[in-house]
Design a protein around this motif. Structure first.
Motif, PDB file in Angstrom:
ATOM      1  N   SER A 242      -6.727  -6.277   3.241  1.00 50.98           N
ATOM      2  CA  SER A 242      -6.353  -4.933   3.684  1.00 50.98           C
ATOM      3  C   SER A 242      -6.856  -3.909   2.671  1.00 50.98           C
ATOM      4  O   SER A 242      -6.798  -4.140   1.463  1.00 50.98           O
ATOM      5  CB  SER A 242      -4.833  -4.815   3.858  1.00 50.98           C
ATOM      6  N   CYS A 243      -7.351  -2.792   3.176  1.00 51.98           N
ATOM      7  CA  CYS A 243      -7.910  -1.744   2.323  1.00 51.98           C
ATOM      8  C   CYS A 243      -7.089  -0.473   2.463  1.00 51.98           C
ATOM      9  O   CYS A 243      -6.899   0.033   3.579  1.00 51.98           O
ATOM     10  CB  CYS A 243      -9.364  -1.448   2.707  1.00 51.98           C
ATOM     11  N   GLY A 244      -6.608   0.035   1.337  1.00 55.29           N
ATOM     12  CA  GLY A 244      -5.860   1.281   1.345  1.00 55.29           C
ATOM     13  C   GLY A 244      -6.788   2.483   1.337  1.00 55.29           C
ATOM     14  O   GLY A 244      -7.979   2.378   1.041  1.00 55.29           O
ATOM     15  N   GLY A 245      -6.224   3.640   1.661  1.00 56.63           N
ATOM     16  CA  GLY A 245      -6.988   4.872   1.649  1.00 56.63           C
ATOM     17  C   GLY A 245      -6.832   5.572   0.315  1.00 56.63           C
ATOM     18  O   GLY A 245      -7.598   5.352  -0.621  1.00 56.63           O
ATOM     19  N   GLY A 246      -5.803   6.421   0.217  1.00 56.75           N
ATOM     20  CA  GLY A 246      -5.576   7.185  -1.002  1.00 56.75           C
ATOM     21  C   GLY A 246      -5.253   6.337  -2.205  1.00 56.75           C
ATOM     22  O   GLY A 246      -5.509   6.736  -3.340  1.00 56.75           O
ATOM     23  N   ASP A 247      -4.704   5.135  -1.999  1.00 53.17           N
ATOM     24  CA  ASP A 247      -4.357   4.313  -3.165  1.00 53.17           C
ATOM     25  C   ASP A 247      -5.559   3.564  -3.740  1.00 53.17           C
ATOM     26  O   ASP A 247      -5.475   2.959  -4.805  1.00 53.17           O
ATOM     27  CB  ASP A 247      -3.222   3.341  -2.844  1.00 53.17           C
TER      28      ASP A 247
ATOM     29  N   HIS B 159       0.849  -1.186   0.000  1.00 60.81           N
ATOM     30  CA  HIS B 159       0.000   0.000   0.000  1.00 60.81           C
ATOM     31  C   HIS B 159       0.889   1.242   0.000  1.00 60.81           C
ATOM     32  O   HIS B 159       1.966   1.259   0.610  1.00 60.81           O
ATOM     33  CB  HIS B 159      -0.906   0.016   1.232  1.00 60.81           C
ATOM     34  N   SER B 160       0.429   2.280  -0.663  1.00 66.02           N
ATOM     35  CA  SER B 160       1.247   3.490  -0.756  1.00 66.02           C
ATOM     36  C   SER B 160       0.743   4.603   0.140  1.00 66.02           C
ATOM     37  O   SER B 160       1.319   5.687   0.164  1.00 66.02           O
ATOM     38  CB  SER B 160       1.278   3.990  -2.197  1.00 66.02           C
ATOM     39  N   SER B 161      -0.332   4.378   0.848  1.00 65.90           N
ATOM     40  CA  SER B 161      -0.843   5.385   1.771  1.00 65.90           C
ATOM     41  C   SER B 161      -1.454   4.661   2.962  1.00 65.90           C
ATOM     42  O   SER B 161      -1.218   3.480   3.172  1.00 65.90           O
ATOM     43  CB  SER B 161      -1.871   6.278   1.072  1.00 65.90           C
ATOM     44  N   HIS B 162      -2.229   5.372   3.746  1.00 66.96           N
ATOM     45  CA  HIS B 162      -2.802   4.792   4.962  1.00 66.96           C
ATOM     46  C   HIS B 162      -3.527   3.478   4.666  1.00 66.96           C
ATOM     47  O   HIS B 162      -4.292   3.378   3.714  1.00 66.96           O
ATOM     48  CB  HIS B 162      -3.815   5.755   5.587  1.00 66.96           C
ATOM     49  N   VAL B 163      -3.268   2.467   5.476  1.00 64.35           N
ATOM     50  CA  VAL B 163      -4.053   1.236   5.437  1.00 64.35           C
ATOM     51  C   VAL B 163      -5.226   1.436   6.383  1.00 64.35           C
ATOM     52  O   VAL B 163      -5.057   1.500   7.597  1.00 64.35           O
ATOM     53  CB  VAL B 163      -3.217   0.011   5.858  1.00 64.35           C
ATOM     54  N   MET B 164      -6.416   1.570   5.832  1.00 62.73           N
ATOM     55  CA  MET B 164      -7.574   1.992   6.614  1.00 62.73           C
ATOM     56  C   MET B 164      -8.273   0.844   7.322  1.00 62.73           C
ATOM     57  O   MET B 164      -8.949   1.072   8.323  1.00 62.73           O
ATOM     58  CB  MET B 164      -8.576   2.722   5.709  1.00 62.73           C
ATOM     59  N   ASN B 165      -8.113  -0.391   6.814  1.00 65.20           N
ATOM     60  CA  ASN B 165      -8.803  -1.490   7.468  1.00 65.20           C
ATOM     61  C   ASN B 165      -8.119  -2.811   7.138  1.00 65.20           C
ATOM     62  O   ASN B 165      -7.567  -2.985   6.052  1.00 65.20           O
ATOM     63  CB  ASN B 165     -10.272  -1.563   7.028  1.00 65.20           C
ATOM     64  N   VAL B 166      -8.134  -3.722   8.099  1.00 65.53           N
ATOM     65  CA  VAL B 166      -7.659  -5.093   7.910  1.00 65.53           C
ATOM     66  C   VAL B 166      -8.677  -6.045   8.530  1.00 65.53           C
ATOM     67  O   VAL B 166      -9.226  -5.762   9.595  1.00 65.53           O
ATOM     68  CB  VAL B 166      -6.268  -5.332   8.560  1.00 65.53           C
ATOM     69  N   ARG B 167      -8.956  -7.149   7.837  1.00 64.38           N
ATOM     70  CA  ARG B 167      -9.900  -8.137   8.360  1.00 64.38           C
ATOM     71  C   ARG B 167      -9.500  -9.533   7.899  1.00 64.38           C
ATOM     72  O   ARG B 167      -9.118  -9.742   6.746  1.00 64.38           O
ATOM     73  CB  ARG B 167     -11.331  -7.850   7.893  1.00 64.38           C
ATOM     74  N   TRP B 168      -9.618 -10.496   8.824  1.00 66.38           N
ATOM     75  CA  TRP B 168      -9.385 -11.897   8.509  1.00 66.38           C
ATOM     76  C   TRP B 168     -10.633 -12.502   7.883  1.00 66.38           C
ATOM     77  O   TRP B 168     -11.762 -12.158   8.257  1.00 66.38           O
ATOM     78  CB  TRP B 168      -9.039 -12.690   9.767  1.00 66.38           C
ATOM     79  N   SER B 169     -10.433 -13.396   6.925  1.00 69.60           N
ATOM     80  CA  SER B 169     -11.565 -14.135   6.365  1.00 69.60           C
ATOM     81  C   SER B 169     -11.981 -15.227   7.345  1.00 69.60           C
ATOM     82  O   SER B 169     -11.258 -15.543   8.297  1.00 69.60           O
ATOM     83  CB  SER B 169     -11.169 -14.763   5.027  1.00 69.60           C
ATOM     84  N   VAL B 170     -13.148 -15.798   7.108  1.00 74.67           N
ATOM     85  CA  VAL B 170     -13.599 -16.913   7.932  1.00 74.67           C
ATOM     86  C   VAL B 170     -12.590 -18.061   7.777  1.00 74.67           C
ATOM     87  O   VAL B 170     -12.225 -18.434   6.671  1.00 74.67           O
ATOM     88  CB  VAL B 170     -15.003 -17.372   7.495  1.00 74.67           C
TER      89      VAL B 170
END
Length: 577
Positions: free
Chosen positions: A153-158, A135-146
């Motif tokens: 992981s979800c990036g912000g600006g990217d 990721h090149s900017s803030h990582v806004m969220n992380v979640r494990w799958s079932v």
């Protein structure tokens, strides 16, 4: 700043029971206990509060809940996650955490583009971790799958979503204590709290709510033996904005086919090689991971073997951006030009025979640097010349075709343009010089956005420039506009791809903000037009076009289209539909 507590036996019976309104800022994270009796929450004011679900009332004594088992853990503030905060962090540096379903791993996303894995619980600072970039900017969220098979992981600006594969190494030892394991006693002084900056007036409101359990579990401060492998990147940085003030740059013309017909494009700090569909119906990706911040520009050589990328200045580069040449098929780094431009790199492009490339910086004078492939296959790049440009934003550059009279008489090597001007650049020895193009009978455009070479019907090569008002302007070898295609698009012409048949550029493909892809012949007469609006789910404004030809007939087989919405579309022309 409220939390609404509802209850229902079914969706139709959903009723509001209570409103928990004790936070002093936006509520960001909520966890429930295993039995559903309690809730904990964090907010932007760095508070850790507790609530009795049945009454909706705040539980002010954190000690009462110190031994509660939580069904999940997504709050960045709390006893079992104190160790993720280092001494130089403030309360906003970590955006998201998620405990694995097995309960022994903690995933963390931060403001520095990193995804990290810790052992859980992690109550002491200095804990070991595995860190993964991309990721090149803030990582806004992380979640494990079932089942914890994947981490998302979800990036912000990217604007990218990464899918990481959970890989277990040395499984038999994963849950065993080793020399780094220590039993933590029930002593508050044994636990270090987040020692962040002055984010709340030297007051850390969450500290009073952190209480260790009566019987703390064994704490292992070593990094987990679990690894993450990047398996898929959802996203395409088609229109990222970089720079500030007059240097704002909108990335475009960064989607290409490689020599195998695979798509090459940027996403966050990565270069992506999108492999073709396999016989099993699955696609795969290859990642170029040479950059440590946003990739602002990307181009592929004319032989489609090499890719070049330029990035924004990162924290580690001391305000300078780098240019890297890499293999467009397997993603190997070939050569690096580190720290060559102040602030970042706006534009990169190869010349006709791929022996030279140009990079343009984001500094106040848009410095142009000409590079040469000195040892073949871009194993080494030597700087040929460097010169300041104009102060206006530069949005594109293109080498002039070798058969153009401008090249043959040594008058111009390449052009660059952007905000209201186009410059023709000449190389004399080791010195670059420029001369502005003349608009002739054309009205001076507010911006020129893209450029391409074409061999006209009279067999002369000319430059065609796309403007912000939708025209195609044709430049003669006196650097002056001699022909205008008015209303080529109903809006900015953002991308031009050169179409080659029998070794010469005999057609152009253009993409516009009006959602249209258009194909033009040597006389710049419209051959065909495609509206991609119905195929785009977000924003069909086109930022990039490229094409791929059939190896036997040499006809255009498909056109790749990048949109402002971060989508990649492909027009299949093989059936002439």
């Amino acid at each position: 700043y409220d939390v609404y507590l509802d209850s229902a036996m079914s969706r139709a019976d959903l009723k509001l029971r209570h409103v928990f309104a004790k936070h002093n800022s936006v509520v960001n994270h909520i966890d429930l206990s295993f039995d559903g009796a309690f809730m904990q929450s964090n907010c932007s004011a760095y508070e850790l509060l507790f609530c009795d679900i049945s009454s909706g009332k705040q539980i002010t004594s954190a000690t009462e809940l110190k031994d509660v088992r939580w069904s999940d853990w997504t709050c960045p503030l709390g006893w079992p996650v104190q160790g993720i905060w280092s001494g130089n962090m403030d309360g906003s540096d970590i955006n998201s955490v998620d405990r694995s379903h097995t309960g022994h791993l903690l995933a963390v996303g931060d403001d520095f583009g990193a995804v990290s894995l810790y052992r859980y619980p992690c109550p002491k600072t200095g804990a070991g971790k595995n860190t993964y970039q991309g990721h090149s900017s803030h990582v806004m969220n992380v979640r494990w799958s079932v089942g914890d098979e994947y981490l998302i992981s979800c990036g912000g600006g990217d604007k990218c979503i990464f899918q990481w594969k959970h890989v277990i190494s040395e499984t038999s030892q994963e849950n065993k204590q080793d020399n780094n394991t220590e039993i933590i006693e029930n002593n508050q002084s044994e636990f270090s709290e987040p020692s962040g900056g002055d984010e709340s007036g030297a007051i850390k409101p969450w500290l009073g709510a952190i209480k260790p359990p009566k019987f703390p579990p064994p704490i292992n401060k070593s990094a987990p033996l679990i690894k993450l492998n990047l398996e898929w990147v959802y996203g395409y940085c088609s229109s990222a904005v970089a720079g500030s003030g007059g240097n704002k740059l909108k990335v475009s013309n960064n989607l290409f086919y490689n020599t195998n017909g695979q798509l090459v494009y940027p996403a966050a700090s990565l270069g992506i090689i999108q492999e073709s569909m396999s016989i099993h119906g699955k696609r795969s990706q290859i990642y170029f991971q040479g950059h440590d911040d946003d990739v602002l520009c990307l181009s592929v050589s004319h032989n489609r073997r090499f890719a070049v990328t330029g990035q924004t200045a990162s924290k580690s580069s001391k305000g300078k951006g780098s240019v890297i040449v890499w293999d467009a098929v397997d993603g190997r780094v070939l050569t690096r030009m580190d720290g060559c431009h102040q602030r970042g790199v706006a534009v990169v492009c190869f010349n006709e025979d791929d022996s030279q490339l140009l990079s343009i910086g984001l500094d106040d004078t848009n410095t142009h640097i000409l590079w040469s492939d000195s040892q073949g296959n871009w194993s080494r790049a030597d700087k040929v010349a460097e010169e300041k440009g104009d102060k206006g934003t530069v949005l594109f550059s293109r080498f002039i075709h070798s058969k153009n009279t401008l090249r043959q008489k040594g008058d111009s090597l390449f052009v660059s343009g952007g905000s209201g001007s186009i410059n023709f650049w000449r190389l004399e020895g080791a010195k670059l010089s420029k001369k502005q193009g003349k608009w002739g009978k054309a009205k001076s455009p507010s911006a020129v956005l893209c450029c391409g070479n074409i061999m006209s019907k009279d067999m002369k090569y000319r430059l065609v420039v796309g403007t912000s008002s939708g025209e195609l302007l044709v430049f003669e070898d006196n650097k002056e506009v001699i022909n205008i295609v008015d209303k080529a698009h109903s809006g900015p012409v953002v991308s031009i791809s050169e179409g080659i048949t029998s070794g010469d550029i005999s057609f152009l493909i253009t993409g516009g903000k009006d959602h249209y892809v258009k194909v033009w012949n040597q006389s710049l007469q419209l051959i065909s037009s495609f509206d991609v609006t119905k195929y785009s789910l977000i924003d069909g404004a086109i930022t990039s076009v490229d094409y791929w030809t059939d190896s036997t007939s040499n006809n255009v087989r498909c056109i790749a289209i990048g949109t402002s919405g971060g989508e990649i579309l492909q027009l299949d022309l093989s059936n002439n539909d």
